[in-house]
Scaffold this active site. Structure first.
Site, PDB file in Angstrom:
ATOM      1  N   GLY A  78      13.023  24.388 106.354  1.00 40.42           N
ATOM      2  CA  GLY A  78      11.853  24.860 107.102  1.00 40.42           C
ATOM      3  C   GLY A  78      10.545  24.365 106.496  1.00 40.42           C
ATOM      4  N   THR A  79      10.475  24.373 105.178  1.00 42.83           N
ATOM      5  CA  THR A  79       9.252  23.926 104.498  1.00 42.83           C
ATOM      6  C   THR A  79       8.954  22.469 104.844  1.00 42.83           C
ATOM      7  OG1 THR A  79       9.650  25.449 102.677  1.00 42.83           O
ATOM      8  CG2 THR A  79       8.179  23.587 102.232  1.00 42.83           C
ATOM      9  N   ASN A 158       7.354  36.480 108.425  1.00 38.55           N
ATOM     10  CA  ASN A 158       8.477  36.751 107.536  1.00 38.55           C
ATOM     11  C   ASN A 158       8.323  38.048 106.741  1.00 38.55           C
ATOM     12  OD1 ASN A 158       6.495  34.637 106.708  1.00 38.55           O
ATOM     13  ND2 ASN A 158       7.316  35.065 104.678  1.00 38.55           N
ATOM     14  N   GLN A 193      11.675  32.333 111.141  1.00 41.40           N
ATOM     15  CA  GLN A 193      12.162  33.713 111.190  1.00 41.40           C
ATOM     16  C   GLN A 193      12.608  34.111 112.588  1.00 41.40           C
ATOM     17  OE1 GLN A 193      12.648  36.088 108.849  1.00 41.40           O
ATOM     18  NE2 GLN A 193      12.002  34.723 107.210  1.00 41.40           N
ATOM     19  N   SER A 213      14.856  26.544 110.285  1.00 37.89           N
ATOM     20  CA  SER A 213      15.511  26.419 108.984  1.00 37.89           C
ATOM     21  C   SER A 213      16.918  27.001 109.046  1.00 37.89           C
ATOM     22  CB  SER A 213      14.690  27.188 107.943  1.00 37.89           C
ATOM     23  OG  SER A 213      15.476  27.449 106.794  1.00 37.89           O
ATOM     24  N   THR A 251      19.516   9.286 103.630  1.00 34.73           N
ATOM     25  CA  THR A 251      20.813   9.508 104.264  1.00 34.73           C
ATOM     26  C   THR A 251      20.879  10.930 104.809  1.00 34.73           C
ATOM     27  OG1 THR A 251      21.806   8.007 102.689  1.00 34.73           O
ATOM     28  CG2 THR A 251      23.313   9.447 103.886  1.00 34.73           C
ATOM     29  N   CYS A 341       9.329  33.749  98.359  1.00 35.55           N
ATOM     30  CA  CYS A 341       8.681  32.563  97.796  1.00 35.55           C
ATOM     31  C   CYS A 341       7.541  32.963  96.882  1.00 35.55           C
ATOM     32  CB  CYS A 341       8.158  31.682  98.902  1.00 35.55           C
ATOM     33  SG  CYS A 341       9.271  31.652 100.298  1.00 35.55           S
TER      34      CYS A 341
HETATM   35  C1  LIG Z   1      11.867  30.645 105.090  1.00 33.25           C
HETATM   36  C2  LIG Z   1      10.695  30.237 105.864  1.00 33.25           C
HETATM   37  C3  LIG Z   1      10.163  28.942 105.746  1.00 33.25           C
HETATM   38  C4  LIG Z   1      10.706  27.931 104.786  1.00 33.25           C
HETATM   39  O1  LIG Z   1      12.005  27.534 105.080  1.00 33.25           O
HETATM   40  P1  LIG Z   1      12.921  26.885 103.932  1.00 33.25           P
HETATM   41  O2  LIG Z   1      14.129  26.443 104.668  1.00 33.25           O
HETATM   42  O3  LIG Z   1      13.150  27.948 102.926  1.00 33.25           O
HETATM   43  O4  LIG Z   1      12.148  25.735 103.365  1.00 33.25           O
HETATM   44  C5  LIG Z   1       9.061  28.632 106.508  1.00 33.25           C
HETATM   45  N1  LIG Z   1       8.521  29.521 107.353  1.00 33.25           N
HETATM   46  C6  LIG Z   1       9.009  30.761 107.493  1.00 33.25           C
HETATM   47  C7  LIG Z   1       8.374  31.698 108.463  1.00 33.25           C
HETATM   48  C8  LIG Z   1      10.107  31.161 106.750  1.00 33.25           C
HETATM   49  O5  LIG Z   1      10.567  32.402 106.881  1.00 33.25           O
END
Ligand SMILES: *Cc1c(COP(=O)(O)O)cnc(C)c1O
Length: 400
Positions: A78-79, A158, A193, A213, A251, A341
């Site tokens: 997600g990041t 989140n 989320q 994510s 990859t 985080c």
């Molecule tokens: C967890 C989360 C992310 C980051 O996702 P990762 O897969 O941990 O990098 C970004 N945005 C929100 C709202 C999240 O809950």
């Protein structure tokens, strides 16, 4: 000290940090670790087969978002999806302007990307949410300037589970573009989320970019996807090979991608039933807490359509959320203060601060986020200990 149970169960109430993997997801991934280990870029049969499988998964994921396979770029989570959306748009569209609209309650994947852009001379407008943590479409539209390139607003928060009116914001951005005969601003949505609980149809939502994510939907960690609407130009942020239409070198994580596709299929298939079941559990937990513990407050929207059904963010006045979390952990219960985080920083949550909460109230907040594996038994186990633990911590705080 409150006597601990003889046999401590471990009860996971922290699904907003990450979810355990669904067994069916693990099964879908396994072949790609051994028999089907091929590199999708290889020209031999094994490579071709890996490419076919990966693109099948791409098709599956795109379908679940109401999109086409070519709209999906696989990423390392997600990041990275949020970073690719923000820097990818910033790099490709800087000639139009250097203004972005977002909110102070975004995930750090968005906030810290925007703060980085500031160092590059970009101007960021943060739209204040209301006291429940919801961004109004009207406020977003009023902040648009001729040089606004991007609007980035999260689908669901989140920490407090607040759900933003994404379809409304998207519709009004479209209207703004039409009225002003422009293609700007573009609209990015962090749906990490939301993916397990809300409709992801990119047409209904009118989004141009959307991040998901695996980690939050019972899929693998370190795998994600970014939806990019056809015709929306972005620049890569990772350089190397020609994978993902030159937009994300490296990859491809074929096992992770298979897991992401399976996880999305499962959460979306089971969404209605599970949202309802988990929502009832959350409601039950909040009722029990109100009944048995004085001086508590639910942070964010009331339980209902404006709140993710698995999220409870609660302030226990007079104590530190962190102390409560560590205490609960001793009794086998896993939860969180704010976001995982930021768990190691002592600052009160940036989200609760943005809602206008006093730092003292914010520091007493705890997030319980429920999930597929929870039952009423888990809630009853928690409620066997929570009232006494809170009482004990309040006594200790008074003595200080
Ligand atoms: C967890 C989360 C992310 C980051 O996702 P990762 O897969 O941990 O990098 C970004 N945005 C929100 C709202 C999240 O809950």
């Amino acid at each position: 000290m409150l006597p601990k149970p003889k046999k401590i169960q471990r009860i996971y109430l922290d699904h907003a940090s990450t979810t355990p993997m669904d067994k069916r997801v693990i099964s879908a991934m396994l072949p790609f670790f051994n028999t089907q280990f091929g590199n999708p870029s290889s020209l031999h049969q094994e490579g071709k087969k890996a490419e076919v499988e990966m693109n099948k998964n791409r098709g599956e994921i795109s379908k679940l978002m109401g999109a086409m396979p070519e709209n999906i770029i696989f990423t390392g989570g997600g990041t990275e999806s949020d970073n690719l959306a923000i820097f990818g748009v910033a790099k490709a569209h800087a000639q139009h302007g250097k203004h972005i609209i977002s909110s102070p309650i975004e995930h750090h994947a968005v906030l810290n990307s925007l703060e980085e852009l500031k160092k590059w001379g970009w101007d960021i407008a943060y739209i204040k949410p209301d006291a429940k943590g919801i961004i109004k479409a009207e406020d977003v539209i009023n902040a648009i300037r001729p040089d606004t390139v991007l609007v980035s607003i999260m689908y669901a928060n989140n920490e407090i589970g607040s759900i933003n009116p994404i379809a409304g914001i998207g519709r009004q951005i479209l209207q703004y573009r039409k009225n002003n005969k422009t293609n700007y601003p573009l609209f990015h949505v962090d749906a990490c989320q939301a993916a397990g609980y809300l409709d992801l149809d990119v047409e209904k939502l009118h989004v141009d970019l959307m991040a998901i994510s695996g980690s939050k939907i019972y899929g693998p960690k370190g795998v994600g996807a970014l939806y990019v609407r056809r015709g929306v130009k972005i620049q890569p942020i990772i350089f190397g090979g020609e994978q993902e239409r030159h937009l994300r070198a490296g990859t491809e994580n074929t096992a992770g991608i298979a897991g992401l596709a399976k996880a999305m299929q499962l959460v979306i298939n089971e969404r209605e039933k599970e949202s309802k079941r988990i929502g009832e559990l959350s409601r039950y937990l909040w009722q029990q807490i109100q009944k048995q513990i004085p001086n508590v407050k639910l942070n964010g929207p009331d339980i209902g359509p404006e709140r993710l059904s698995n999220n409870l963010n609660i302030t226990f006045r007079g104590i530190e959320g962190e102390a409560l979390l560590l205490y609960l952990d001793e009794y086998g219960i896993m939860c969180s203060t704010g976001s995982a985080c930021a768990a190691k920083s002592l600052e009160p949550s940036h989200v609760l601060k943005a809602l206008g909460m006093q730092p003292q109230e914010a520091r007493g907040a705890i997030r319980f986020s429920l999930g597929h594996d929870n039952t009423k038994k888990d809630i009853d186990y928690l409620m066997k200990y929570l009232p006494a633990i809170v009482e004990q911590l309040r006594q200790i705080a008074k003595m200080k």
